[in-house]
Design a protein around this motif. Structure first.
Motif, PDB file in Angstrom:
ATOM      1  N   ARG A 109     136.930 -35.155  51.960  1.00 64.05           N
ATOM      2  CA  ARG A 109     136.915 -36.611  52.138  1.00 64.05           C
ATOM      3  C   ARG A 109     135.564 -37.015  52.706  1.00 64.05           C
ATOM      4  NH1 ARG A 109     139.403 -34.424  56.403  1.00 64.05           N
ATOM      5  NH2 ARG A 109     138.513 -34.934  58.434  1.00 64.05           N
ATOM      6  N   LEU A 110     135.334 -38.334  52.691  1.00 55.74           N
ATOM      7  CA  LEU A 110     134.142 -38.884  53.313  1.00 55.74           C
ATOM      8  C   LEU A 110     134.436 -39.151  54.785  1.00 55.74           C
ATOM      9  CD1 LEU A 110     132.803 -41.465  50.711  1.00 55.74           C
ATOM     10  CD2 LEU A 110     131.763 -39.308  51.416  1.00 55.74           C
ATOM     11  N   ALA A 188     125.213 -37.430  49.726  1.00 52.70           N
ATOM     12  CA  ALA A 188     124.679 -38.350  48.719  1.00 52.70           C
ATOM     13  C   ALA A 188     124.300 -37.591  47.446  1.00 52.70           C
ATOM     14  CB  ALA A 188     123.453 -39.077  49.290  1.00 52.70           C
ATOM     15  N   HIS A 189     123.694 -36.426  47.648  1.00 51.54           N
ATOM     16  CA  HIS A 189     123.298 -35.627  46.495  1.00 51.54           C
ATOM     17  C   HIS A 189     124.516 -35.132  45.736  1.00 51.54           C
ATOM     18  CE1 HIS A 189     121.558 -32.073  44.384  1.00 51.54           C
ATOM     19  NE2 HIS A 189     120.561 -32.922  44.207  1.00 51.54           N
ATOM     20  N   ALA A 190     125.545 -34.734  46.461  1.00 52.29           N
ATOM     21  CA  ALA A 190     126.746 -34.223  45.804  1.00 52.29           C
ATOM     22  C   ALA A 190     127.410 -35.315  44.972  1.00 52.29           C
ATOM     23  CB  ALA A 190     127.711 -33.673  46.849  1.00 52.29           C
ATOM     24  N   LEU A 191     127.392 -36.538  45.463  1.00 55.39           N
ATOM     25  CA  LEU A 191     127.996 -37.628  44.714  1.00 55.39           C
ATOM     26  C   LEU A 191     127.093 -38.055  43.548  1.00 55.39           C
ATOM     27  CD1 LEU A 191     129.448 -39.779  47.631  1.00 55.39           C
ATOM     28  CD2 LEU A 191     130.692 -38.362  45.992  1.00 55.39           C
ATOM     29  N   TRP A 195     128.729 -33.484  41.648  1.00 55.53           N
ATOM     30  CA  TRP A 195     129.405 -32.292  42.163  1.00 55.53           C
ATOM     31  C   TRP A 195     130.771 -32.657  42.743  1.00 55.53           C
ATOM     32  CZ3 TRP A 195     124.923 -29.606  45.372  1.00 55.53           C
ATOM     33  CH2 TRP A 195     123.903 -29.214  44.467  1.00 55.53           C
ATOM     34  N   MET A 196     130.841 -33.884  43.278  1.00 54.30           N
ATOM     35  CA  MET A 196     132.093 -34.382  43.818  1.00 54.30           C
ATOM     36  C   MET A 196     132.226 -35.843  43.425  1.00 54.30           C
ATOM     37  SD  MET A 196     131.766 -32.686  47.646  1.00 54.30           S
ATOM     38  CE  MET A 196     133.485 -32.357  47.833  1.00 54.30           C
ATOM     39  N   THR A 197     133.488 -36.280  43.262  1.00 55.18           N
ATOM     40  CA  THR A 197     133.715 -37.692  42.964  1.00 55.18           C
ATOM     41  C   THR A 197     134.852 -38.204  43.825  1.00 55.18           C
ATOM     42  OG1 THR A 197     135.227 -37.086  41.201  1.00 55.18           O
ATOM     43  CG2 THR A 197     132.945 -37.524  40.567  1.00 55.18           C
ATOM     44  N   ARG A 198     134.846 -39.503  44.043  1.00 59.96           N
ATOM     45  CA  ARG A 198     135.894 -40.108  44.873  1.00 59.96           C
ATOM     46  C   ARG A 198     137.162 -40.272  44.053  1.00 59.96           C
ATOM     47  NH1 ARG A 198     133.044 -44.758  48.487  1.00 59.96           N
ATOM     48  NH2 ARG A 198     135.150 -44.811  49.314  1.00 59.96           N
ATOM     49  N   ILE A 199     138.283 -40.138  44.704  1.00 57.18           N
ATOM     50  CA  ILE A 199     139.571 -40.371  44.069  1.00 57.18           C
ATOM     51  C   ILE A 199     139.884 -41.847  44.238  1.00 57.18           C
ATOM     52  CG2 ILE A 199     142.012 -39.768  44.043  1.00 57.18           C
ATOM     53  CD1 ILE A 199     141.329 -37.109  45.251  1.00 57.18           C
ATOM     54  N   VAL A 207     136.281 -31.842  44.042  1.00 56.43           N
ATOM     55  CA  VAL A 207     135.131 -31.083  43.563  1.00 56.43           C
ATOM     56  C   VAL A 207     135.247 -30.942  42.063  1.00 56.43           C
ATOM     57  CG1 VAL A 207     133.877 -28.912  43.750  1.00 56.43           C
ATOM     58  CG2 VAL A 207     135.080 -29.828  45.742  1.00 56.43           C
ATOM     59  N   THR A 208     134.225 -31.356  41.340  1.00 57.33           N
ATOM     60  CA  THR A 208     134.237 -31.263  39.882  1.00 57.33           C
ATOM     61  C   THR A 208     133.914 -29.833  39.450  1.00 57.33           C
ATOM     62  OG1 THR A 208     131.893 -31.757  39.722  1.00 57.33           O
ATOM     63  CG2 THR A 208     133.400 -33.626  39.770  1.00 57.33           C
ATOM     64  N   PRO A 209     134.194 -29.480  38.201  1.00 60.59           N
ATOM     65  CA  PRO A 209     133.794 -28.147  37.714  1.00 60.59           C
ATOM     66  C   PRO A 209     132.312 -27.887  37.909  1.00 60.59           C
ATOM     67  CG  PRO A 209     135.315 -29.156  36.172  1.00 60.59           C
ATOM     68  CD  PRO A 209     135.039 -30.184  37.223  1.00 60.59           C
ATOM     69  N   ALA A 210     131.495 -28.916  37.645  1.00 64.30           N
ATOM     70  CA  ALA A 210     130.057 -28.745  37.868  1.00 64.30           C
ATOM     71  C   ALA A 210     129.781 -28.453  39.339  1.00 64.30           C
ATOM     72  CB  ALA A 210     129.314 -30.005  37.428  1.00 64.30           C
ATOM     73  N   GLY A 211     130.523 -29.139  40.197  1.00 62.14           N
ATOM     74  CA  GLY A 211     130.328 -28.899  41.625  1.00 62.14           C
ATOM     75  C   GLY A 211     130.727 -27.494  42.021  1.00 62.14           C
ATOM     76  N   ARG A 212     131.806 -27.006  41.420  1.00 61.54           N
ATOM     77  CA  ARG A 212     132.229 -25.635  41.730  1.00 61.54           C
ATOM     78  C   ARG A 212     131.112 -24.647  41.401  1.00 61.54           C
ATOM     79  NH1 ARG A 212     137.726 -26.750  41.965  1.00 61.54           N
ATOM     80  NH2 ARG A 212     137.771 -27.838  39.987  1.00 61.54           N
ATOM     81  N   ARG A 213     130.515 -24.851  40.224  1.00 59.05           N
ATOM     82  CA  ARG A 213     129.404 -23.958  39.856  1.00 59.05           C
ATOM     83  C   ARG A 213     128.250 -24.115  40.839  1.00 59.05           C
ATOM     84  NH1 ARG A 213     130.667 -25.575  34.691  1.00 59.05           N
ATOM     85  NH2 ARG A 213     129.020 -27.148  34.691  1.00 59.05           N
ATOM     86  N   ALA A 214     127.938 -25.365  41.187  1.00 60.40           N
ATOM     87  CA  ALA A 214     126.772 -25.611  42.037  1.00 60.40           C
ATOM     88  C   ALA A 214     126.961 -24.991  43.423  1.00 60.40           C
ATOM     89  CB  ALA A 214     126.545 -27.124  42.168  1.00 60.40           C
TER      90      ALA A 214
END
Lengths: 226, 226
Positions: A109-110, A188-191, A195-199, A207-214
């Motif tokens: 969460r934020l 800020a970079h993750a959003l 890499w992460m998006t708000r619900i 955490v998005t799949p791209a974020g998991r890799r990152a």
DNA sequence: TGGACGCTTCGACGAACGTCGAAGGGACGT
DNA sequence: ACGTCCCTTCGACGTTCGTCGAAGCGTCCA
């Protein structure tokens, strides 16, 4: 405080239950410990006063809450030495499971402008373990940490009086996570990179799949943990 | 017996004094401990009953004497953990500087499986001064220290959960000396190579001429100090 | 065999300690 | 501003615990 005095701090069942509960490394509030041990709040207060003034626990006051946690690794060793001689196995109980939405919040969460929750803790822990970040005595980024930020393409805005690294107490994990200018830049970079998006419009994050890799590439975090 | 019960065994000044006295690894009689702690023999009896039935001490009856000694290395570690958190209280009221045998004990002796006494203190101090060893905040061997051990041909057994370096309170010098797995390995090596030998069947040790040379070569200790 | 010695049991005393409820203070959210 | 919540202070109660001396038991030595 002599040796017998220190032992006396742990010679009470209620105080021992407090310390065993606190062995998980989290910070507990006085009320939680009181309910956990089955004593009145006033009783818990007096016990916590003894344990804190005896140096076994340290406290942090946040608003009307009194958070306590184990002071030191020496205290953990002491408690484990005692447990090793107590035939009664010290059961490790206490699992805090909550509802689905709260589980999502507990996950990521934020917190203002930086990351919080279990994922934030995993990131913070990994950064400390890799020597990128230090808590004490002065929280800050190491030289390796600055390099790591640059290689990840994260720029921390300068010029402000905001401290680069601050420890923010996580209210689900009860341990400090990364805050300050670096924490905000990381978030800020993750959003920005997805890499992460708000619900929806809530503060909960996934955490998005791209974020998991990152996170795995940059910090070695196992994808299962996210 | 639960954790609080074990702690309660050491939460009394008289019982704590008993255990601190017994930290030298010798067996004491009930009367000796009573006089040492300044309590009546009947009081000592009840305390010893508690400590023995609690598993902290073991006893041996010889005729009309009741010998007690520390049961186990875990108990030593427990007492040391307590002493580590009771910085000022470890002072010993009585000074043991009497007979020649006790002087030999004060000079060099076995404390369980590691070295104690003035010689052990000299070794410990030299290791710290040379940057091989650190006490705080986390007692441990430095990188230089690991290298030094390897060069001296001393191997520390791994795989155990025993901490490599521990601070053990020296009952003659009243300062901590090197204990833990490293301390045990050092002691074993000193006995195996003939740097030190036991005096008869007692715990007292003497430094051999070969040992004097070895400690000087490896740590720069002046032979006069041994 | 008698006395000395070491340890143990017993009873009693006093102090220390853990517990609670009631009342109060401070912070937070509505 | 109000009620709510978390924590703290205070006083009182009952229990536990450490202490001792006196008496008793077993062992050792002369």
């Amino acid at each position: 405080m002599d040796l017998a005095g220190v032992a006396g701090l742990l010679a009470d069942g209620t105080r021992a239950a407090f310390c065993l509960a606190l062995l998980d490394g989290r910070a507990w509030t006085a009320n939680e410990l009181a309910r956990y041990a089955g004593v009145a709040p006033s009783t818990a207060t007096s016990h916590l006063n003894l344990l804190v003034s005896g140096g076994l626990l340290v406290e942090e006051r946040h608003g009307r809450h009194r958070y306590v946690r184990v002071a030191d690794r020496r205290v953990v060793e002491l408690i484990e030495s005692l447990a090793a001689l107590a035939p009664q196995g010290s059961a490790r109980p206490r699992s805090l499971s909550a509802s689905g939405r709260q589980q999502a919040l507990a996950r990521a969460r934020l917190c203002y402008d930086h990351l919080a929750g279990a994922v934030a803790l995993a990131i913070t822990d990994a950064m400390i373990e890799r020597g990128l970040l230090e808590w004490g005595p002065e929280p800050g980024l190491t030289g390796k940490g600055a390099l790591w930020l640059a290689e990840a393409g994260i720029t921390v805005p300068g010029g402000s009086r905001r401290p680069p690294v601050r420890a923010c107490l996580d209210w689900t994990e009860r341990r400090p996570h990364l805050a300050g200018a670096v924490g905000a830049a990381l978030c800020a970079h993750a959003l920005a990179t997805g890499w992460m998006t708000r619900i929806g419009t809530t503060r909960a994050l996934i955490v998005t799949p791209a974020g998991r890799r990152a996170w795995h590439d940059h910090l070695g975090l196992p994808p299962a943990e996210l």
